[in-house]
Design a protein around this motif. Structure first.
Motif, PDB file in Angstrom:
ATOM      1  N   ASP A  96      25.511  32.678  69.136  1.00 11.97           N
ATOM      2  CA  ASP A  96      24.076  32.688  68.882  1.00 11.97           C
ATOM      3  C   ASP A  96      23.416  31.581  69.698  1.00 11.97           C
ATOM      4  O   ASP A  96      23.651  30.391  69.445  1.00 11.97           O
ATOM      5  N   ASP A  98      20.570  30.522  69.601  1.00 16.03           N
ATOM      6  CA  ASP A  98      19.706  29.656  68.797  1.00 16.03           C
ATOM      7  C   ASP A  98      20.388  28.319  68.533  1.00 16.03           C
ATOM      8  O   ASP A  98      19.725  27.335  68.219  1.00 16.03           O
ATOM      9  N   ASP A  99      21.710  28.293  68.668  1.00 19.31           N
ATOM     10  CA  ASP A  99      22.484  27.066  68.466  1.00 19.31           C
ATOM     11  C   ASP A  99      22.632  26.262  69.758  1.00 19.31           C
ATOM     12  O   ASP A  99      23.368  25.281  69.793  1.00 19.31           O
TER      13      ASP A  99
END
Length: 188
Positions: A96, A98-99
């Motif tokens: 992900d 987003d990390d």
């Protein structure tokens, strides 16, 4: 990324037919510049989907890490690499973005096709090896108007201004940038 978004991407990839082994290719905006891509070194393919660009880079001779949030896409990418005989040079991981960026060595190529997160701009620049190549395409407001995931006019060139542009374009709802990080200079 939310679980709902992850499920949506899995559903999108699940509904696609299996990739033809010949489908290993760069995004079309970069095909006129194929000769600018190195044939050795490390590549990072962000939001790699079913892996066509990752496999293309591996067929050239690069060692590639492709990441995507969809486990279905990653399974398809692994199958495409196997069908092209480059599983030994392609590693695919569910990740992900987003990390942030996944851990790894400096990249001679970073490819990002149709994914945009301005929080990754600085990490992308820092991850590029000296002389490294960034190839990024995103949805754009140019030619279609604003949208939740669309870049504003000039956003890529501004975000990556410290890189040397090779090719830049914005039209028909897409923006792209092919740019090189300056090589290290030696001091005497």
């Amino acid at each position: 990324m939310s679980e709902q978004d992850r499920i949506r991407w899995d559903d999108r990839y699940r509904s696609r037919p299996a990739s033809d082994p010949a489908a290993a290719e760069l995004p079309d905006v970069f095909t006129p510049y194929e000769d600018r891509f190195p044939a050795t070194g490390h590549a990072l393919d962000l939001a790699c989907g079913a892996g066509p660009a990752s496999v293309w880079l591996a067929r050239r001779g690069m060692d590639v890490l492709g990441v995507d949030v969809s486990p279905i896409a990653i399974a398809q990418a692994r199958a495409l690499a196997a069908a092209n005989g480059v599983s030994n040079r392609c590693r695919f991981e569910v990740f992900d973005l987003d990390d942030g960026l996944p851990a790894g060595p400096p990249a001679d190529v970073i490819l990002c096709h149709l994914y945009r997160d301005p929080r990754l701009d600085r990490p992308i620049i820092e991850r590029l090896a000296p002389g490294g190549l960034l190839a990024i395409t995103v949805l754009s407001e140019v030619g279609v108007g604003p949208g939740r995931f669309r870049a504003a006019p000039g956003e890529l060139t501004t975000a990556f201004a410290e890189l040397e542009p090779i090719a830049v374009g914005e039209a028909d709802g897409r923006a792209w940038l092919l740019a090189r990080k300056a090589p290290e200079t030696q001091t005497i």
